[in-house]
Scaffold this active site. Sequence first.
Site, PDB file in Angstrom:
ATOM      1  N   SER A  59      -6.728 -12.050 -13.682  1.00 17.53           N
ATOM      2  CA  SER A  59      -8.020 -11.266 -12.873  1.00 17.53           C
ATOM      3  C   SER A  59      -8.300 -10.421 -13.456  1.00 17.53           C
ATOM      4  CB  SER A  59      -7.427 -11.212 -11.729  1.00 17.53           C
ATOM      5  OG  SER A  59      -6.926 -11.872 -10.711  1.00 17.53           O
TER       6      SER A  59
HETATM    7  N1  SAH Z   1      -2.307 -14.475 -10.379  1.00 19.46           N
HETATM    8  C1  SAH Z   1      -2.996 -14.073 -11.155  1.00 19.46           C
HETATM    9  C2  SAH Z   1      -4.613 -15.175 -11.259  1.00 19.46           C
HETATM   10  C3  SAH Z   1      -4.519 -16.549 -11.813  1.00 19.46           C
HETATM   11  S1  SAH Z   1      -6.084 -17.624 -10.886  1.00 19.46           S
HETATM   12  C4  SAH Z   1      -2.829 -14.481 -12.484  1.00 19.46           C
HETATM   13  O1  SAH Z   1      -2.156 -13.403 -12.414  1.00 19.46           O
HETATM   14  O2  SAH Z   1      -2.884 -14.549 -13.714  1.00 19.46           O
HETATM   15  C5  SAH Z   1      -5.744 -17.933  -9.652  1.00 19.46           C
HETATM   16  C6  SAH Z   1      -4.625 -19.038  -9.821  1.00 19.46           C
HETATM   17  O3  SAH Z   1      -4.545 -20.229  -8.029  1.00 19.46           O
HETATM   18  C7  SAH Z   1      -5.380 -20.632 -10.679  1.00 19.46           C
HETATM   19  O4  SAH Z   1      -3.794 -20.872 -11.458  1.00 19.46           O
HETATM   20  C8  SAH Z   1      -4.496 -22.035  -9.544  1.00 19.46           C
HETATM   21  O5  SAH Z   1      -4.469 -23.163 -10.304  1.00 19.46           O
HETATM   22  C9  SAH Z   1      -4.095 -21.538  -8.311  1.00 19.46           C
HETATM   23  N2  SAH Z   1      -4.300 -21.561  -7.494  1.00 19.46           N
HETATM   24  C10 SAH Z   1      -5.249 -22.634  -6.946  1.00 19.46           C
HETATM   25  N3  SAH Z   1      -5.034 -23.132  -5.432  1.00 19.46           N
HETATM   26  C11 SAH Z   1      -3.629 -23.009  -4.759  1.00 19.46           C
HETATM   27  C12 SAH Z   1      -2.560 -23.374  -4.177  1.00 19.46           C
HETATM   28  N4  SAH Z   1      -3.683 -23.550  -2.791  1.00 19.46           N
HETATM   29  N5  SAH Z   1      -1.374 -23.160  -4.604  1.00 19.46           N
HETATM   30  C13 SAH Z   1      -1.513 -22.320  -5.483  1.00 19.46           C
HETATM   31  N6  SAH Z   1      -2.042 -21.972  -6.679  1.00 19.46           N
HETATM   32  C14 SAH Z   1      -3.265 -22.069  -6.384  1.00 19.46           C
END
Ligand code: SAH
Length: 211
Positions: A59
């Site tokens: 993000s």
């Molecule tokens: N907090 C992260 C942002 C990652 S983007 C950071 O600091 O880098 C969002 C993430 O959510 C992705 O890696 C995606 O694979 C994950 N995601 C999507 N749906 C999900 C679910 N139902 N349970 C767990 N993770 C999920």
Amino acid sequence: MSDFNRDKLVDGLRKKGIRDERVLKAIAEVHRELFIPAAIKHHAYEDVALPIGQGQTISQPYTVAFMTEALKINEGDSVLEIGTGSGYQAAILINMGVKVFSIERNTELYNKSLKLFDKLGLRVAVRCSDGTLGWNDFAPYNGIIVTAGAPSIPENLKKQLAVGGRLVVPVGDKKSQILKVLTKVEEDRFLTEDIPQFKFVPLIGREGWKE
Ligand code: SAH
């Protein structure tokens, strides 16, 4: 990467309205370049989302700061994060003295972050599963942060929040979302604040989008 770049990023976040000094301190101390692919490290301290593989993104620092500030957590609190991704958000929370439980559904990203946390000595409890179901074993949480955009607020997460705790979750269609900040005032009673115009990758799962 120089401290100068990180300080500049923090100054920028201050100008964009981030006030919580604990959040700003965490962003000033956590090295974001450790959480992104080597080829794009020179972009680490720009206030933008960046690709981390598997079609996912780390993000934008402003979004991380805004959501973390909205959690209003204190040292020693426990926080559940849905969407570990690169591990950056979890590292920010650890820096603030919070106990972090984080769920990632993508196996590759899960394995990668597990290794990275280990290497950096960050004590994050991670699990590879569908985060829309939460993680009941360690509930209730003082804060729950969902870092992917949901079609609606997952009921499981509302249940696993402690009274007095906050759930921060982007809700909308796949293009853009409203950030919802729910405060659990008593069992089954929530106050909701809406903050418009955020953009996240989709939350996929039982109480999320279908693949
Ligand atoms: N907090 C992260 C942002 C990652 S983007 C950071 O600091 O880098 C969002 C993430 O959510 C992705 O890696 C995606 O694979 C994950 N995601 C999507 N749906 C999900 C679910 N139902 N349970 C767990 N993770 C999920």
